[in-house]
Structure formats: structure tokens, C-alpha cells
Write an enzyme that holds these catalytic residues in place. Structure first.
Site, PDB file in Angstrom:
ATOM      1  N   CYS A 363       0.791  -1.235   0.000  1.00 20.22           N
ATOM      2  CA  CYS A 363       0.000   0.000   0.000  1.00 20.22           C
ATOM      3  C   CYS A 363       0.825   1.289   0.000  1.00 20.22           C
ATOM      4  CB  CYS A 363      -1.014  -0.008   1.144  1.00 20.22           C
ATOM      5  SG  CYS A 363      -0.429  -0.664   2.707  1.00 20.22           S
ATOM      6  N   ARG A 392       7.105 -11.372   5.165  1.00 22.49           N
ATOM      7  CA  ARG A 392       6.828 -11.121   6.582  1.00 22.49           C
ATOM      8  C   ARG A 392       7.550 -12.166   7.415  1.00 22.49           C
ATOM      9  NH1 ARG A 392       0.375  -9.591   5.854  1.00 22.49           N
ATOM     10  NH2 ARG A 392       0.798  -7.816   4.478  1.00 22.49           N
ATOM     11  N   GLN A 410       0.429 -11.147  -2.848  1.00 22.93           N
ATOM     12  CA  GLN A 410      -0.919 -10.653  -2.554  1.00 22.93           C
ATOM     13  C   GLN A 410      -1.562 -10.105  -3.820  1.00 22.93           C
ATOM     14  OE1 GLN A 410      -0.384  -7.818   0.724  1.00 22.93           O
ATOM     15  NE2 GLN A 410      -1.345  -9.320   2.056  1.00 22.93           N
ATOM     16  N   ASP A 412      -3.328  -7.495  -4.488  1.00 27.92           N
ATOM     17  CA  ASP A 412      -3.582  -6.271  -3.741  1.00 27.92           C
ATOM     18  C   ASP A 412      -4.232  -5.210  -4.620  1.00 27.92           C
ATOM     19  OD1 ASP A 412      -3.372  -5.568  -1.140  1.00 27.92           O
ATOM     20  OD2 ASP A 412      -1.233  -5.142  -1.163  1.00 27.92           O
ATOM     21  N   HIS A 414      -5.909  -1.144  -4.378  1.00 23.89           N
ATOM     22  CA  HIS A 414      -6.156   0.066  -3.602  1.00 23.89           C
ATOM     23  C   HIS A 414      -7.009   0.996  -4.441  1.00 23.89           C
ATOM     24  CE1 HIS A 414      -2.616  -1.647  -1.567  1.00 23.89           C
ATOM     25  NE2 HIS A 414      -3.270  -1.240  -0.495  1.00 23.89           N
ATOM     26  N   LYS A 495     -11.711  -2.958   9.342  1.00 20.25           N
ATOM     27  CA  LYS A 495     -11.605  -3.982   8.305  1.00 20.25           C
ATOM     28  C   LYS A 495     -12.829  -4.884   8.291  1.00 20.25           C
ATOM     29  CE  LYS A 495      -8.921  -7.441   9.321  1.00 20.25           C
ATOM     30  NZ  LYS A 495      -7.703  -8.232   9.617  1.00 20.25           N
ATOM     31  N   HIS A 541      -8.372  -0.339   0.937  1.00 17.18           N
ATOM     32  CA  HIS A 541      -7.458  -1.464   0.730  1.00 17.18           C
ATOM     33  C   HIS A 541      -8.289  -2.723   0.493  1.00 17.18           C
ATOM     34  CE1 HIS A 541      -3.978   0.620   2.902  1.00 17.18           C
ATOM     35  NE2 HIS A 541      -5.024   1.357   3.250  1.00 17.18           N
TER      36      HIS A 541
END
Length: 668
Positions: A363, A392, A410, A412, A414, A495, A541
């Protein structure tokens, strides 16, 4: 004297007049379905005396709270049995967990299967003795004196007020006073005791025969690898023997579906020691499966108006200082790489180095893409999408196949929009997520709303409330069940998590959606509004799969490796009855390949029955078999994964059936 109580049961309220010394045991009698009660909203033992004006609600054994009480009580019995058999054993922590419990024991040597069997036998004796769980309040000094031989309990006493759910210490001590639970025999003597907040079932007999000790493993004290290594005894407890058996059957089915086992058997992926823990490599068949998942997702995102971006794997630490991640997530990131330092010949520094990090999320980089030039409100909503690799640092003890890894990709997205667009965007986004997950064969969902943790967050109450309410509205518009997760949000945004139930009823957290009013502020993101003013966009997100690795692991277990034809690495195996029919099936295979079907012709030296078994073991959706009659008729015999067969199917019909199933993404 008498007291007036309000009893709440099944949503119905009734008034009762009782004696002032009445307890929950008096109120509910020997009803074994009631294991504890809520008094004024607080969970307490049934032995608690009730006062005038109390509002009392029974806690049933099969409810989430009831199961937690039952399992925590079983954990105590496990620890009691262990200390009865092993005098040198010292107590750690024993909290309830999903579907069971554990108790950490400090003992010099690991437990053997025979040790666990002996513990179970001793537990059976304790259960039959119907020992009462008796709660008493103690001072810190009294607790320390009574537990002087328990070094881990002494440490917990010092933790009072800072105990955590994360390491299980909150079941032992809290922010108030300390309590010890005695296990009291029928003759009034104390059999055993433990530091604990409770509550517990009234006596050990409530455990009945619905419990089992399942396994043991090594575990660090309070989850910290710098602490002593203990032995963790796992168990499970259920309201009845029948429910225990049903759970054990589910475990057997889960073991059959274990994606780590199937990943090896189907030659999909592996975790070479030379690469490292939690870092997967995908083999050719796993690569096909992953490519199909990604390609279909890319196509759907393109149709939905997403723009594709790409960002690097490493970045200067400054990026995550701006975003705030270094302050909150540094422990979950790989250590920094100190680079770019330059020195003079004498060793003095000419240019200071900088810390670079493997990125744990995408992000902040997407924010930089947004900020790279001026933006107008006419460009919004702007939807960015990336299959971005992130890293991670998961502790080695929690790394688990593909579902808990250190390196992941991911999907991902946005979305940058105005506040006026936010609500509509969230509703359509959630529908997009659910529809796409359904295309992969998951259709049983509920939602979880994670809200702010005031001690681990940035931003104002008003900002969080706006963002949280927008998510709540979108969740309610979906018509799905909504479960609250108080304090479970990330530091910057509330979330919604899409929880999906698989083929055997297990829940998996998959997609997440967050409304973020913080990062646009921290990165100074702006758009020019219709009135010419500079305005701050909202940032949404969204990770749809969560990660490719985790989602693939879930799908392997959901389908037990028997993927629908559109996802199957090998969609068709053509099996000749004899070598003379290799060419005939090869021509049919060419027709299928021309239509994009993944097909193999088994021309190996294996005997015909072995070829059939091989294809079934590899869970191939379709087997096409041909002998002399089939060749003469311009046909094939269809054989499916379940062993059923259709003979004499014209080749054109066979090709059409296979291509139709792939196009419609149906299971066969």
C-alpha cells in the site's frame, strides 16, 4: 431475607424471588447443559452468590462461552493429572483455543505417547471423582507463598494488569485481584490448585466422556523463543461423546485433505530446506494451477476497471516510517539491510548508509504512484491492482505450509475515491469479491468487522467512526451474517474480513477490505475538486485472495486435490488399451489442445489397469480410453474421477463435453 432476580433465557426475561444466599447452582440445579452464568454481563461460576437486582443469564455448554469454560476446565484436569504422575512438572499456562485447549508444562524430557495415555487414564479418574472447582480470592503475597514452587506462576503474578490474550496469560491473571481455584474432593480435601481467573464448570464430572488428550509438542514459554522451552499438551472437550466423535471424524477428513500432503502427492509445490522456512517453490503442475487462478483474476479485474501496477520488492525504511508501519509492525518485518554506505580510504564515512527493507505490504508504494502527478476528481474512483510479492517474518513455530508463509504474493488492490463515492464503492467492491470467490467454488460466507484498538491506532475517533460505519453499511447491504471483532483492526483502518466455509465446514479468512482515512493524510495525497480546491481522497485497501499461496492451500483442501476441470493442472489423460491405439488418441489430444485443453497421452510401458490407477491417483478430471471398437466407431470411452464410465462417446461429443465444463467452470 429474599432477593429479586431477573432471569434472561432464550431472550425471554422473567422475575424470580429467591433467598439471598442463592447461587447459580441453586437456580439451575443439576442441569448439566448450564456450565456458568452471566451476572450483569460478567461471566462467573455457578457457585457465585446472587444479589438483589441481579440480571442473570445461563451460559449453555454448547455456546461459545460454554465451550471455552468446559475446555479451560479440561485444561486444569490435564495439568492436575500431569503433576500427579510427574512430580517434577511445573505449570505454565492452559487457555482454551479453537476446538480445544492446551496446557504448557515445564518438564525435563518430552512426553511420549505412553505418557499421554497415562495422563488420559489419570484424567478419567479425576473426572469420575467429581472434584469441585472452588474459587477463592488471594493477595499477591498469598498467591506467591502458595505457589512458591511454581516459577512460571510467580512470573504471571508480576504480570497482573499487563497479561495478554496473545500468549494465553490473560486466563491466569487480569487487571483486578488474583484468584486461585482449588479442586476439592467430596471429603473436602484439596486435591490440587492453580492460579486462574476462571470461571470453571461446577465439578470435574461435567467433562463426562466428551474429552480427549490429542498430542504434545514443544513450545516456548509465553511464545517467546528467548524463553525456556516447555512441553505443550493439547486436548479437546465437547458437550458429549457423540460430538467428540464427530470432531475426530472431521480431523481425520482434514488430515486426508491436508494441502501439505496433497501438495507432495500431486507434485504441486515444496519447501526446500536450502531456501528456508515458509518459502515455497511451485512445480510445473502447481505453476499451472497458480497461473489459471491469476489469469482469471486478472481478466475479471480488467473488466471491472482496475489499472495494473507493479512495485519493487525492497524499499528504503523511510517509506515505512511515513506510513507508520515501522512503528507498529517492525517485529513482523525482516531485519533491515544496511546499504549504500561509502567510506574514505582511511575508513571514515563519506556517505551515510540507509536501511532497506523487504516490503511486508504494497500500500505505501501505491500511494507513491498516486502522488506521482496531480490528480483530478474526474479520475476517481482510481482502482490500482497488483500481484505484489511481500515478505513477513513469521516465527518458525507458526509457519504452516502455504497457509502461513514468509514470502507471499498478494492480489492487492487500492481504490482511491471521494467520500461521496465511498459507500457505493464499498458495496460494489464487496459484491465483486464475493462473486469472484464463488467462481473458484467457495459459496458459504459470513463477514467479520474488525474495529479500532484505541491503544494501537492512529487517527481521531470521528475518522474511525466514519470509516467503520461505511464498512458496516456495506456488510449489511450484502445480506450476510456479520460478526464483530472488537479491537481487531490494523492501526490505520477498520476492516471487513470475508470468512469462507470450505467443503467440510471449516472457516478460512480470505478477502479483506479496509477503509483508510490515515495513509492519504500521511502521504499528503490530494485531488483537485470540482470547485478547484485541494481535497483528500479516501483509500480503500482490498486483498481478494489474501495471498495466492494461502488461497491455493485453501482450494487444495476444499477440493481435496480434485480440482474442477478449469483449474486442474492436467485436465485429460488419454489412455490407450494397447500401444496400437496411441496414434488414434494422439489425434484426439491434438483436437483438445487446439481448444486450449491440457491433455496428456499415457504411452508409458505400464499395464492398462496401472495407467487408470495413476490417473485416478493424480485426480485427473477426465480419462479418455480407446480400443479397437472405439477407433472403428470414431469414439472414445469416458471415465471420470469417481470411477463411473460412458462408452462409445463420439469424439466430437467428448471434446464438446470437456470444453463446455472448462468454459463454465463446473465441477465433475
Amino acid at each position: 431475607m429474599s432477593a429479586r432476580l431477573t432471569l434472561v433465557r432464550d431472550g425471554e426475561r422473567s422475575e424470580q424471588v429467591v433467598e439471598t444466599t442463592t447461587t447459580g447452582l441453586d437456580l439451575f440445579g443439576e442441569d448439566r447443559t448450564v456450565v456458568a452464568m452471566r451476572v450483569g454481563g460478567e461471566l462467573v461460576d455457578l457457585a457465585t452468590e446472587l444479589a438483589d437486582g441481579d440480571v442473570v443469564e445461563p451460559v449453555l455448554i454448547g455456546s461459545p462461552d460454554g465451550l471455552a469454560v468446559l475446555r479451560h476446565s479440561a485444561a486444569h484436569v490435564t495439568a492436575q493429572a500431569t503433576q500427579a504422575l510427574f512430580a517434577e512438572a511445573r505449570l505454565g499456562i492452559g487457555p482454551p483455543i479453537t476446538d480445544g485447549y492446551y496446557y504448557d508444562i515445564d518438564i525435563p524430557t518430552p512426553f511420549t505417547p505412553d505418557d499421554l495415555q497415562a495422563i488420559s487414564k489419570k484424567m478419567t479418574q479425576i473426572v469420575k471423582e467429581r472434584q469441585r472447582f472452588v474459587r477463592r480470592e488471594v493477595t499477591d503475597a498469598e498467591a506467591a507463598a502458595e505457589l512458591a514452587d511454581e516459577p512460571h506462576k510467580l512470573e504471571l503474578i508480576q504480570l497482573k494488569g499487563s497479561a495478554s490474550d496473545d500468549d494465553g496469560s490473560s486466563v491466569e491473571v487480569g487487571s483486578g485481584g488474583l484468584t486461585i481455584y482449588d479442586n476439592v474432593r467430596r471429603d473436602g480435601t484439596v486435591a490440587w490448585k492453580d492460579l486462574c481467573r476462571g470461571p470453571h464448570v461446577p465439578h470435574t464430572g461435567y467433562l463426562g466422556n466428551g474429552w480427549a488428550v490429542t498430542r504434545s509438542s514443544a513450545a516456548y514459554w509465553r511464545g517467546d523463543q528467548s524463553n525456556a522451552q516447555l512441553q505443550r499438551v493439547y486436548g479437546t472437550a465437547w458437550p458429549s461423546k457423540e460430538e467428540l466423535k464427530a470432531y475426530q471424524t472431521r480431523l481425520e477428513e482434514a488430515a486426508r485433505r491436508d494441502h501439505r500432503k496433497l501438495g507432495r502427492e500431486l507434485d504441486l509445490f515444496s519447501f526446500p530446506d536450502e531456501i528456508g522456512s515458509g518459502l515455497a517453490v511451485f512445480h510445473p503442475k502447481g505453476g499451472i494451477l497458480r497461473r489459471e487462478m491469476e489469469d482469471y483474476s486478472r481478466r475479471r479485474h480488467a473488466e471491472a476497471g482496475y489499472e495494473f501496477v507493479n512495485t519493487p520488492h525492497v524499499t528504503k525504511g523511510e517509506l515505512f516510517e511515513i506510513s507508520g508501519h515501522l512503528g507498529f509492525y517492525a517485529d513482523g518485518m525482516f531485519p533491515p539491510m544496511h546499504l549504500d554506505e561509502e567510506r574514505h580510504p582511511d575508513g571514515s564515512i563519506r556517505r551515510q548508509g540507509q536501511d532497506y527493507y523487504l516490503k511486508p505490504m504494497n500500500c505505501p508504494m501505491h500511494c507513491l504512484i498516486f502522488r506521482s502527478r496531480g490528480r483530478s476528481y474526474r479520475e476517481l474512483p482510481l482502482r490500482m491492482f497488483e500481484f505484489g510479492s511481500v515478505y513477513r517474518y513469521e516465527m518458525s513455530g507458526v509457519v504452516h505450509g502455504l497457509t502461513r508463509v514468509r514470502g507471499m504474493t498478494q492480489d492487492d488492490a487500492h481504490i482511491y475515491c471521494t467520500e461521496e463515492q465511498m459507500q457505493g464503492e464499498l458495496i460494489s467492491l464487496l459484491r465483486f469479491v464475493l462473486d469472484l470467490l464463488a467462481d473458484y467454488g467457495l459459496e458459504d460466507f459470513y463477514l467479520e468487522l474488525s474495529t479500532r484498538d484505541p491503544e494501537k491506532s492512529i487517527g481521531t475517533d470521528e475518522e474511525w467512526e466514519r470509516a467503520t460505519q461505511a464498512l458496516r453499511n456495506a456488510a449489511e447491504a450484502s445480506g450476510l451474517e456479520l460478526v464483530l471483532d472488537p479491537g481487531g483492526a490494523a492501526f490505520y483502518a477498520p476492516k471487513i474480513s470475508v470468512q469462507a466455509r470450505d467443503a467440510i465446514g471449516r472457516s478460512w479468512q480470505l478477502s479483506t477490505i479496509q477503509v483508510d482515512l490515515m495513509l492519504p493524510e500521511r502521504f499528503g495525497l490530494e485531488v483537485t475538486g470540482s470547485d478547484g480546491t485541494r481535497q483528500r481522497p479516501v483509500m480503500i485497501h482490498r486483498a481478494l485472495f489474501g495471498s495466492i499461496e494461502r488461497f491455493l492451500g485453501v482450494l487444495v483442501e476444499h477440493y481435496a486435490g480434485a480440482f474442477p476441470p478449469w483449474l486442474a493442472p492436467v485436465q485429460v489423460v488419454a489412455i490407450p488399451v494397447a500401444a496400437e491405439f496411441d496414434g488414434y488418441l494422439g489425434e484426439i489430444a491434438d483436437q483438445l489442445r487446439a481448444k486450449g485443453i491440457r491433455v496428456e497421452v499415457d504411452t508409458s510401458d505400464d499395464r492398462f489397469p496401472k495407467k487408470i490407477r495413476n490417473a485416478q491417483k493424480e485426480k485427473v478430471p477426465y480419462m479418455l480410453i480407446a480400443g479397437g471398437d472405439d477407433r472403428d466407431a470414431g469414439a472414445v470411452s469416458f471415465r471420470y474421477r469417481d470411477g463411473s464410465q460412458k462408452n462409445g462417446v463420439p469424439v466430437a461429443e467428448a471434446v464438446a463435453e470437456i470444453t463446455d465444463a472448462v468454459a463454465r467452470r463446473i465441477q465433475v
